[in-house]
Design a protein around this motif. Sequence first.
Motif, PDB file in Angstrom:
ATOM      1  N   ASP A  24     -60.143 -95.455 -33.128  1.00 51.51           N
ATOM      2  CA  ASP A  24     -60.010 -95.045 -31.698  1.00 51.51           C
ATOM      3  C   ASP A  24     -60.973 -95.928 -30.663  1.00 51.51           C
ATOM      4  OD1 ASP A  24     -58.009 -93.370 -32.468  1.00 51.51           O
ATOM      5  OD2 ASP A  24     -59.327 -91.686 -32.382  1.00 51.51           O
ATOM      6  N   ASP A  25     -62.012 -95.910 -31.106  1.00 50.09           N
ATOM      7  CA  ASP A  25     -63.099 -96.606 -29.993  1.00 50.09           C
ATOM      8  C   ASP A  25     -62.781 -98.062 -30.071  1.00 50.09           C
ATOM      9  OD1 ASP A  25     -64.258 -94.227 -29.658  1.00 50.09           O
ATOM     10  OD2 ASP A  25     -66.015 -94.838 -30.778  1.00 50.09           O
ATOM     11  N   HIS A  26     -62.347 -98.604 -31.014  1.00 53.57           N
ATOM     12  CA  HIS A  26     -62.211-100.197 -31.133  1.00 53.57           C
ATOM     13  C   HIS A  26     -60.682-100.786 -31.329  1.00 53.57           C
ATOM     14  CE1 HIS A  26     -66.268 -99.384 -32.308  1.00 53.57           C
ATOM     15  NE2 HIS A  26     -66.535-100.444 -31.637  1.00 53.57           N
ATOM     16  N   SER A  27     -59.708 -99.799 -31.148  1.00 53.49           N
ATOM     17  CA  SER A  27     -58.298-100.321 -31.263  1.00 53.49           C
ATOM     18  C   SER A  27     -58.125-101.319 -30.094  1.00 53.49           C
ATOM     19  CB  SER A  27     -57.547 -99.255 -31.437  1.00 53.49           C
ATOM     20  OG  SER A  27     -57.176 -98.459 -30.317  1.00 53.49           O
ATOM     21  N   ALA A  28     -58.223-100.908 -28.918  1.00 55.41           N
ATOM     22  CA  ALA A  28     -57.767-101.745 -27.699  1.00 55.41           C
ATOM     23  C   ALA A  28     -58.298-102.902 -27.721  1.00 55.41           C
ATOM     24  CB  ALA A  28     -57.944-101.153 -26.405  1.00 55.41           C
ATOM     25  N   ILE A  29     -59.566-103.046 -28.178  1.00 55.55           N
ATOM     26  CA  ILE A  29     -60.512-104.307 -28.026  1.00 55.55           C
ATOM     27  C   ILE A  29     -59.952-105.360 -29.113  1.00 55.55           C
ATOM     28  CG2 ILE A  29     -62.743-105.496 -28.428  1.00 55.55           C
ATOM     29  CD1 ILE A  29     -63.849-102.469 -27.192  1.00 55.55           C
ATOM     30  N   VAL A  30     -59.798-104.661 -30.394  1.00 57.12           N
ATOM     31  CA  VAL A  30     -59.349-105.444 -31.526  1.00 57.12           C
ATOM     32  C   VAL A  30     -57.959-105.933 -31.138  1.00 57.12           C
ATOM     33  CG1 VAL A  30     -58.709-105.209 -33.885  1.00 57.12           C
ATOM     34  CG2 VAL A  30     -61.146-104.237 -33.008  1.00 57.12           C
ATOM     35  N   TYR A  31     -57.021-105.125 -30.705  1.00 60.10           N
ATOM     36  CA  TYR A  31     -55.772-105.448 -30.495  1.00 60.10           C
ATOM     37  C   TYR A  31     -55.675-106.686 -29.652  1.00 60.10           C
ATOM     38  CZ  TYR A  31     -50.930-105.571 -28.587  1.00 60.10           C
ATOM     39  OH  TYR A  31     -49.851-106.323 -28.239  1.00 60.10           O
ATOM     40  N   GLU A  32     -56.514-106.810 -28.641  1.00 64.08           N
ATOM     41  CA  GLU A  32     -56.465-107.764 -27.684  1.00 64.08           C
ATOM     42  C   GLU A  32     -56.927-109.064 -28.195  1.00 64.08           C
ATOM     43  OE1 GLU A  32     -54.763-108.319 -24.549  1.00 64.08           O
ATOM     44  OE2 GLU A  32     -54.227-106.093 -24.939  1.00 64.08           O
ATOM     45  N   MET A  38     -53.126-114.200 -33.082  1.00 60.29           N
ATOM     46  CA  MET A  38     -51.921-114.057 -33.610  1.00 60.29           C
ATOM     47  C   MET A  38     -50.892-114.844 -33.173  1.00 60.29           C
ATOM     48  SD  MET A  38     -52.840-112.751 -36.611  1.00 60.29           S
ATOM     49  CE  MET A  38     -51.448-112.419 -37.384  1.00 60.29           C
ATOM     50  N   SER A  39     -50.939-114.932 -31.593  1.00 60.18           N
ATOM     51  CA  SER A  39     -49.980-115.592 -30.971  1.00 60.18           C
ATOM     52  C   SER A  39     -49.880-116.900 -30.955  1.00 60.18           C
ATOM     53  CB  SER A  39     -50.102-115.151 -29.385  1.00 60.18           C
ATOM     54  OG  SER A  39     -51.285-115.724 -29.088  1.00 60.18           O
ATOM     55  N   LEU A  40     -51.057-117.578 -31.888  1.00 61.43           N
ATOM     56  CA  LEU A  40     -50.923-118.851 -32.326  1.00 61.43           C
ATOM     57  C   LEU A  40     -50.059-119.131 -33.235  1.00 61.43           C
ATOM     58  CD1 LEU A  40     -55.018-119.583 -32.347  1.00 61.43           C
ATOM     59  CD2 LEU A  40     -53.483-120.469 -30.705  1.00 61.43           C
ATOM     60  N   PHE A  41     -49.858-118.210 -34.041  1.00 62.41           N
ATOM     61  CA  PHE A  41     -49.050-118.225 -35.134  1.00 62.41           C
ATOM     62  C   PHE A  41     -47.473-117.472 -35.207  1.00 62.41           C
ATOM     63  CE2 PHE A  41     -53.557-118.459 -36.164  1.00 62.41           C
ATOM     64  CZ  PHE A  41     -53.676-119.805 -36.624  1.00 62.41           C
ATOM     65  N   HIS A  42     -47.760-116.393 -34.506  1.00 59.65           N
ATOM     66  CA  HIS A  42     -46.413-115.457 -34.522  1.00 59.65           C
ATOM     67  C   HIS A  42     -46.259-114.963 -33.117  1.00 59.65           C
ATOM     68  CE1 HIS A  42     -46.383-115.431 -38.787  1.00 59.65           C
ATOM     69  NE2 HIS A  42     -47.634-114.885 -38.756  1.00 59.65           N
ATOM     70  N   PRO A  43     -45.233-115.404 -32.775  1.00 61.65           N
ATOM     71  CA  PRO A  43     -44.808-114.849 -31.139  1.00 61.65           C
ATOM     72  C   PRO A  43     -44.628-113.630 -31.320  1.00 61.65           C
ATOM     73  CG  PRO A  43     -43.085-116.382 -32.116  1.00 61.65           C
ATOM     74  CD  PRO A  43     -44.000-116.424 -33.136  1.00 61.65           C
ATOM     75  N   GLU A  44     -44.209-112.732 -32.241  1.00 62.05           N
ATOM     76  CA  GLU A  44     -43.651-111.324 -32.471  1.00 62.05           C
ATOM     77  C   GLU A  44     -45.123-110.683 -32.848  1.00 62.05           C
ATOM     78  OE1 GLU A  44     -43.800-112.990 -36.661  1.00 62.05           O
ATOM     79  OE2 GLU A  44     -43.191-113.651 -34.783  1.00 62.05           O
ATOM     80  N   VAL A  45     -46.020-110.699 -31.649  1.00 66.38           N
ATOM     81  CA  VAL A  45     -47.364-109.657 -32.208  1.00 66.38           C
ATOM     82  C   VAL A  45     -46.799-108.380 -32.243  1.00 66.38           C
ATOM     83  CG1 VAL A  45     -49.528-109.014 -30.907  1.00 66.38           C
ATOM     84  CG2 VAL A  45     -48.726-111.600 -30.668  1.00 66.38           C
ATOM     85  N   VAL A  46     -47.786-107.675 -33.076  1.00 64.26           N
ATOM     86  CA  VAL A  46     -47.402-106.160 -33.230  1.00 64.26           C
ATOM     87  C   VAL A  46     -47.942-105.181 -32.177  1.00 64.26           C
ATOM     88  CG1 VAL A  46     -48.312-104.378 -34.836  1.00 64.26           C
ATOM     89  CG2 VAL A  46     -47.883-106.861 -35.615  1.00 64.26           C
ATOM     90  N   SER A  47     -47.171-104.507 -31.805  1.00 64.22           N
ATOM     91  CA  SER A  47     -47.375-103.804 -30.521  1.00 64.22           C
ATOM     92  C   SER A  47     -48.355-102.657 -30.973  1.00 64.22           C
ATOM     93  CB  SER A  47     -45.917-103.128 -30.210  1.00 64.22           C
ATOM     94  OG  SER A  47     -45.614-102.311 -30.896  1.00 64.22           O
ATOM     95  N   VAL A  48     -48.956-101.995 -29.837  1.00 66.15           N
ATOM     96  CA  VAL A  48     -49.936-101.142 -29.881  1.00 66.15           C
ATOM     97  C   VAL A  48     -49.393 -99.680 -30.749  1.00 66.15           C
ATOM     98  CG1 VAL A  48     -51.586 -99.261 -28.702  1.00 66.15           C
ATOM     99  CG2 VAL A  48     -51.425-101.799 -27.938  1.00 66.15           C
ATOM    100  N   PRO A  49     -48.290 -99.282 -30.610  1.00 63.37           N
ATOM    101  CA  PRO A  49     -47.603 -98.276 -31.147  1.00 63.37           C
ATOM    102  C   PRO A  49     -47.385 -98.649 -32.701  1.00 63.37           C
ATOM    103  CG  PRO A  49     -46.497 -98.571 -29.164  1.00 63.37           C
ATOM    104  CD  PRO A  49     -47.333 -99.663 -29.247  1.00 63.37           C
TER     105      PRO A  49
END
Length: 165
Positions: A24-32, A38-49
């Motif tokens: 919970d504390d790190h999910s937003a930071i890690v996601y960004e 990952m956008s370097l390799f996959h344009p379909e980045v996994v969404s937050v949900p």
Amino acid sequence: MGIHVTACDPLYVNDVATLKTIIDDHSAIVYEKQKAAMSLFHPEVVSVPQRRKAMEMFLKDFVPGKLIGRYVPGILPNLPFASNQFDTTLCANLLFLYSDIASGGMLQNSTMDYNFHSKALHELLRVTKKDVRIYPLQGPNVTEHQYIPRIMKEFGNEGFKCELV
């Protein structure tokens, strides 16, 4: 399918409640950070949900999985496994990525220098029978991590087959 998977992470020393707090504390930071990488390799980045759903599945599976050895606490460059224990080893979102920005990673003042990477890769090779795979190999906006040519030369000289795929 007869595939047995073992995950290893230093955070696996924690209980589910602590892991949930960390997530919970790190999910937003890690996601960004991962979205940028990952956008370097996959344009379909996994969404937050989607990521949140995956984390909930992990937390639900953690206790039973840990009991049967699917989740093992450990940290590179010293893993708690026997030599040649695994057919294939995947090291994801750690090596190269979490090195210093100047080398091609994405952290300021990272302690994961070249020597750490060399030791970590030797350890991964020790516990693996066939293939060690590492992904991704650089931070965002980097075409090639500075350690890659040197690592490939070092391990090639030791008789290992190294390739970028």
